[in-house]
Design a protein around this motif. Structure first.
Motif, PDB file in Angstrom:
ATOM      1  N   THR A 295       0.836  -1.197   0.000  1.00  7.94           N
ATOM      2  CA  THR A 295       0.000   0.000   0.000  1.00  7.94           C
ATOM      3  C   THR A 295       0.871   1.248   0.000  1.00  7.94           C
ATOM      4  O   THR A 295       1.952   1.277   0.595  1.00  7.94           O
ATOM      5  CB  THR A 295      -0.955  -0.003   1.207  1.00  7.94           C
ATOM      6  N   GLU A 296       0.421   2.258  -0.696  1.00  7.13           N
ATOM      7  CA  GLU A 296       1.148   3.526  -0.765  1.00  7.13           C
ATOM      8  C   GLU A 296       0.251   4.702  -0.393  1.00  7.13           C
ATOM      9  O   GLU A 296       0.742   5.814  -0.220  1.00  7.13           O
ATOM     10  CB  GLU A 296       1.728   3.723  -2.170  1.00  7.13           C
ATOM     11  N   SER A 297      -1.038   4.475  -0.278  1.00  3.35           N
ATOM     12  CA  SER A 297      -1.941   5.568   0.062  1.00  3.35           C
ATOM     13  C   SER A 297      -1.911   5.828   1.562  1.00  3.35           C
ATOM     14  O   SER A 297      -1.576   4.953   2.370  1.00  3.35           O
ATOM     15  CB  SER A 297      -3.366   5.222  -0.382  1.00  3.35           C
ATOM     16  N   GLY A 298      -2.257   7.017   1.926  1.00  2.00           N
ATOM     17  CA  GLY A 298      -2.274   7.398   3.335  1.00  2.00           C
ATOM     18  C   GLY A 298      -3.303   6.624   4.135  1.00  2.00           C
ATOM     19  O   GLY A 298      -3.072   6.242   5.290  1.00  2.00           O
TER      20      GLY A 298
ATOM     21  N   GLY B  40      -4.374   3.571   3.475  1.00  2.00           N
ATOM     22  CA  GLY B  40      -3.890   2.201   3.610  1.00  2.00           C
ATOM     23  C   GLY B  40      -2.843   2.070   4.700  1.00  2.00           C
ATOM     24  O   GLY B  40      -2.861   1.128   5.496  1.00  2.00           O
TER      25      GLY B  40
END
Length: 114
Positions: free
Chosen positions: A29-32, A34
């Motif tokens: 995951t790279e989203s905030g 996530g």
């Protein structure tokens, strides 16, 4: 509430770190959102692990886990107290005749012995 032990801190912290790394590598995951979800999950799992560890000295039943040395030591202490005339900590049931004596309790006697 009892204080957490060093083992609880260690196991809880190790669980949080290992879980965070594993989940981040597993889900990539790279989203905030996530990363926040992974962090919250790791913290919850670390807290659960820390709370599930048994406290030292915590027994479910009286005398459970006592060694022969502990029992022998308790027996020696009990016999020593009997030798000096010490009474048991928990008094036996009092008769109704003794209940009437409570009203005329001595003033020099401790209040918990009434």
């Amino acid at each position: 509430m009892p204080r957490p032990t060093a083992a609880q801190f260690a196991y809880g912290s190790a669980t949080v770190v290992a879980t965070t790394l594993a989940l981040l590598l597993l889900f990539r995951t790279e989203s905030g959102v996530g990363v926040a979800a992974v962090g919250a999950t790791a913290l919850a799992l670390g807290l659960l692990v820390a709370l599930r560890l048994p406290h030292p000295g915590h027994r479910t039943a009286e005398g459970a886990g006592r060694t022969a040395t502990d029992r022998a030591s308790a027996a020696r202490t009990h016999h020593a107290l009997e030798g000096i005339g010490a009474r048991e900590r928990v008094p036996a049931a009092r008769s109704s005749a003794r209940a009437s004596d409570r009203s005329s309790a001595r003033t020099d006697e401790h209040s918990l012995r009434r």
